[in-house]
Motif scaffolding. Structure first.
Motif, PDB file in Angstrom:
ATOM      1  N   HIS A  30      46.458  97.751  43.231  1.00  0.00           N
ATOM      2  CA  HIS A  30      45.459  97.239  44.172  1.00  0.00           C
ATOM      3  C   HIS A  30      45.594  97.927  45.527  1.00  0.00           C
ATOM      4  CE1 HIS A  30      42.718  94.404  46.086  1.00  0.00           C
ATOM      5  NE2 HIS A  30      43.615  94.247  47.052  1.00  0.00           N
ATOM      6  N   SER A  31      46.813  98.090  45.974  1.00  0.00           N
ATOM      7  CA  SER A  31      47.027  98.718  47.286  1.00  0.00           C
ATOM      8  C   SER A  31      46.567 100.169  47.303  1.00  0.00           C
ATOM      9  CB  SER A  31      48.507  98.640  47.672  1.00  0.00           C
ATOM     10  OG  SER A  31      49.306  99.482  46.852  1.00  0.00           O
ATOM     11  N   LEU A  32      46.548 100.803  46.139  1.00  0.00           N
ATOM     12  CA  LEU A  32      46.162 102.216  46.043  1.00  0.00           C
ATOM     13  C   LEU A  32      44.714 102.390  45.571  1.00  0.00           C
ATOM     14  CD1 LEU A  32      49.445 103.552  44.405  1.00  0.00           C
ATOM     15  CD2 LEU A  32      48.687 103.959  46.758  1.00  0.00           C
ATOM     16  N   ALA A  33      44.002 101.278  45.376  1.00  0.00           N
ATOM     17  CA  ALA A  33      42.600 101.299  44.938  1.00  0.00           C
ATOM     18  C   ALA A  33      42.428 102.038  43.612  1.00  0.00           C
ATOM     19  CB  ALA A  33      41.711 101.926  46.014  1.00  0.00           C
ATOM     20  N   LEU A  34      43.353 101.828  42.707  1.00  0.00           N
ATOM     21  CA  LEU A  34      43.284 102.456  41.388  1.00  0.00           C
ATOM     22  C   LEU A  34      42.532 101.553  40.415  1.00  0.00           C
ATOM     23  CD1 LEU A  34      46.953 103.766  41.076  1.00  0.00           C
ATOM     24  CD2 LEU A  34      44.910 105.061  41.746  1.00  0.00           C
ATOM     25  N   LYS A  35      41.985 102.176  39.381  1.00  0.00           N
ATOM     26  CA  LYS A  35      41.334 101.423  38.308  1.00  0.00           C
ATOM     27  C   LYS A  35      41.830 101.960  36.968  1.00  0.00           C
ATOM     28  CE  LYS A  35      37.173 100.302  40.966  1.00  0.00           C
ATOM     29  NZ  LYS A  35      35.695 100.370  41.032  1.00  0.00           N
ATOM     30  N   GLY A  36      41.721 101.104  35.955  1.00  0.00           N
ATOM     31  CA  GLY A  36      42.159 101.506  34.631  1.00  0.00           C
ATOM     32  C   GLY A  36      42.800 100.352  33.900  1.00  0.00           C
ATOM     33  N   ALA A  50      43.130 105.789  36.944  1.00  0.00           N
ATOM     34  CA  ALA A  50      42.341 106.806  37.630  1.00  0.00           C
ATOM     35  C   ALA A  50      42.146 106.451  39.094  1.00  0.00           C
ATOM     36  CB  ALA A  50      40.981 106.975  36.946  1.00  0.00           C
ATOM     37  N   GLY A  51      42.094 107.476  39.926  1.00  0.00           N
ATOM     38  CA  GLY A  51      41.875 107.303  41.356  1.00  0.00           C
ATOM     39  C   GLY A  51      41.990 108.632  42.058  1.00  0.00           C
ATOM     40  N   THR A  52      42.108 108.619  43.365  1.00  0.00           N
ATOM     41  CA  THR A  52      42.294 109.873  44.078  1.00  0.00           C
ATOM     42  C   THR A  52      43.646 110.465  43.688  1.00  0.00           C
ATOM     43  OG1 THR A  52      43.396 108.871  45.979  1.00  0.00           O
ATOM     44  CG2 THR A  52      40.970 108.978  46.027  1.00  0.00           C
ATOM     45  N   ALA A  53      43.778 111.763  43.830  1.00  0.00           N
ATOM     46  CA  ALA A  53      45.025 112.428  43.444  1.00  0.00           C
ATOM     47  C   ALA A  53      46.210 111.858  44.218  1.00  0.00           C
ATOM     48  CB  ALA A  53      44.906 113.930  43.674  1.00  0.00           C
ATOM     49  N   GLU A  54      46.027 111.641  45.508  1.00  0.00           N
ATOM     50  CA  GLU A  54      47.108 111.116  46.336  1.00  0.00           C
ATOM     51  C   GLU A  54      47.544 109.736  45.865  1.00  0.00           C
ATOM     52  OE1 GLU A  54      48.080 110.072  51.045  1.00  0.00           O
ATOM     53  OE2 GLU A  54      46.107 110.850  50.456  1.00  0.00           O
ATOM     54  N   ALA A  55      46.563 108.893  45.546  1.00  0.00           N
ATOM     55  CA  ALA A  55      46.883 107.537  45.116  1.00  0.00           C
ATOM     56  C   ALA A  55      47.573 107.532  43.757  1.00  0.00           C
ATOM     57  CB  ALA A  55      45.609 106.696  45.067  1.00  0.00           C
ATOM     58  N   VAL A  56      47.068 108.338  42.828  1.00  0.00           N
ATOM     59  CA  VAL A  56      47.657 108.372  41.487  1.00  0.00           C
ATOM     60  C   VAL A  56      49.085 108.904  41.540  1.00  0.00           C
ATOM     61  CG1 VAL A  56      47.517 109.464  39.217  1.00  0.00           C
ATOM     62  CG2 VAL A  56      45.452 108.540  40.285  1.00  0.00           C
TER      63      VAL A  56
END
Length: 261
Positions: A30-36, A50-56
Motif C-alpha cells: 500500500h505504501s508503494l502503491a503497488l497492485k497485484g 506491478a508498479g513503477t520500477a522504483e516501487a517494485v
C-alpha cells in the motif's frame, strides 16, 4: 513508453507466521502503491506485483530483508499501464493448489534445467546423455491454446488439481525419456516434477523460471505462439511484450486465477 514493471516470483519455504506476514505485506504494498496478488501458505509465497520500477524494486529489497526470501528470484516484464486493478494479499492452504501433499519445503527444490541448456537440447534433439527430451506442459488447456513448445505433451487438464490423475493415466508414456515439465513461471512445473519423481518417473526436471524466464534468456526458439498470463495483458510474446495494450481488460479477481503460473 512502458513505465510499469511487472514481477512474478515464488518460493517454497516454510511460513509459520502467515497472518503477521500478510499484514506486513499489505502495509508495504500500500505504501508503494503497488497492485497485484500475493499468496501465502505454509509451503511458501507466490506473487505477481506491478508498479513503477522504483516501487517494485523497493518492495523486493524489503522482502529480501527477510532471510526466508533473501534468494527470491523475480522474472520481469514491462507494460504501458497497470495490468491489475487492486492489491490482494491472501492466505491459502497451498500457493498453487494441487490437493496432493507433494511439496515439503524442508526437503529442497525439484531438480531443474535452465533455459539455455534446454534450448541446446532442443537444438540437438536430445539431452547431453543422448536421451530424447519430453516436454510436458503442466498448464491448463486454455493456456496451452495460446502457445506452447513445439511437440510438447499436453494432457488437456482443465485445472491443476487434475494433474495427479492425468499423470497416473499417462506415466508409462514418459518412460525412457528425460522429462522437462514447464509452466508459465515455474511454480506448477516444480510441483509437477516433485509429484512425478514420487510416482517413479525416473528422469524428471523442471524448466527453471518457466516460459517467462525462457523468453527472457533465449527468446522464442522452439516455442510457437504466446504465453498466457493471468492479468490485464492476457498474453505475452517471446520478447515479453503484450500483443496490445490490454490494461482496460478485466483482470481476474480470484487470486487463485490471477497467479496460477
Amino acid at each position: 513508453m512502458k513505465e510499469i514493471l511487472n514481477i512474478a516470483a515464488y518460493k517454497f519455504v516454510q511460513i509459520d507466521d502467515a497472518a503477521d506476514l500478510r499484514e506486513q505485506l499489505r502495509a508495504l504494498t500500500h505504501s508503494l502503491a503497488l497492485k497485484g496478488t500475493i499468496l501465502l501458505a505454509p509451503e511458501g509465497i507466490n506473487l505477481f506485483v506491478a508498479g513503477t520500477a522504483e516501487a517494485v524494486r523497493s518492495f523486493l529489497r524489503a522482502l529480501r530483508d527477510d532471510a526466508r526470501f533473501a534468494d527470491l528470484e523475480a522474472k520481469e516484464s514491462w507494460s504501458e499501464a497497470q495490468p491489475f486493478r487492486r492489491m490482494l494479499v491472501k492466505i491459502k492452504r497451498e500457493i498453487i493448489r494441487m490437493d496432493h501433499p507433494a511439496i515439503q519445503p524442508a526437503a529442497g527444490r525439484a531438480p531443474g534445467v535452465d533455459a539455455r541448456t534446454l534450448k541446446r537440447w532442443l537444438d540437438q534433439g536430445h539431452d547431453d546423455a543422448g536421451k530424447p527430451v519430453a516436454l510436458l506442459d503442466t498448464r491448463n488447456a486454455f493456456e496451452v491454446d495460446h502457445g506452447s513448445f513445439e511437440g510438447a505433451i499436453d494432457w488437456r487438464i482443465a485445472k491443476f488439481t487434475e494433474f495427479p490423475k492425468a499423470l497416473a493415466a499417462h506415466a508409462d508414456a514418459l518412460a525412457g525419456k528425460t522429462v522437462v515439465s514447464f509452466c508459465t513461471g515455474g511454480i506448477r512445473c516444480e510441483k509437477a516434477a516433485i509429484l512425478m519423481r514420487e510416482a517413479g518417473v525416473a528422469d524428471v526436471l523442471q524448466l527453471e523460471g518457466g516460459i517467462l524466464k525462457y523468453f527472457e534468456e533465449v527468446g522464442g526458439a522452439h516455442y510457437r505462439g504466446e504465453c498466457f498470463v493471468f492479468d490485464g495483458r492476457e498474453s505475452l510474446a517471446p520478447d515479453l511484450s503484450a500483443r496490445a495494450n490490454r490494461a482496460s481488460a478485466r483482470a481476474p479477481e480470484d487470486p487463485d486465477l490471477s497467479i496460477k503460473r
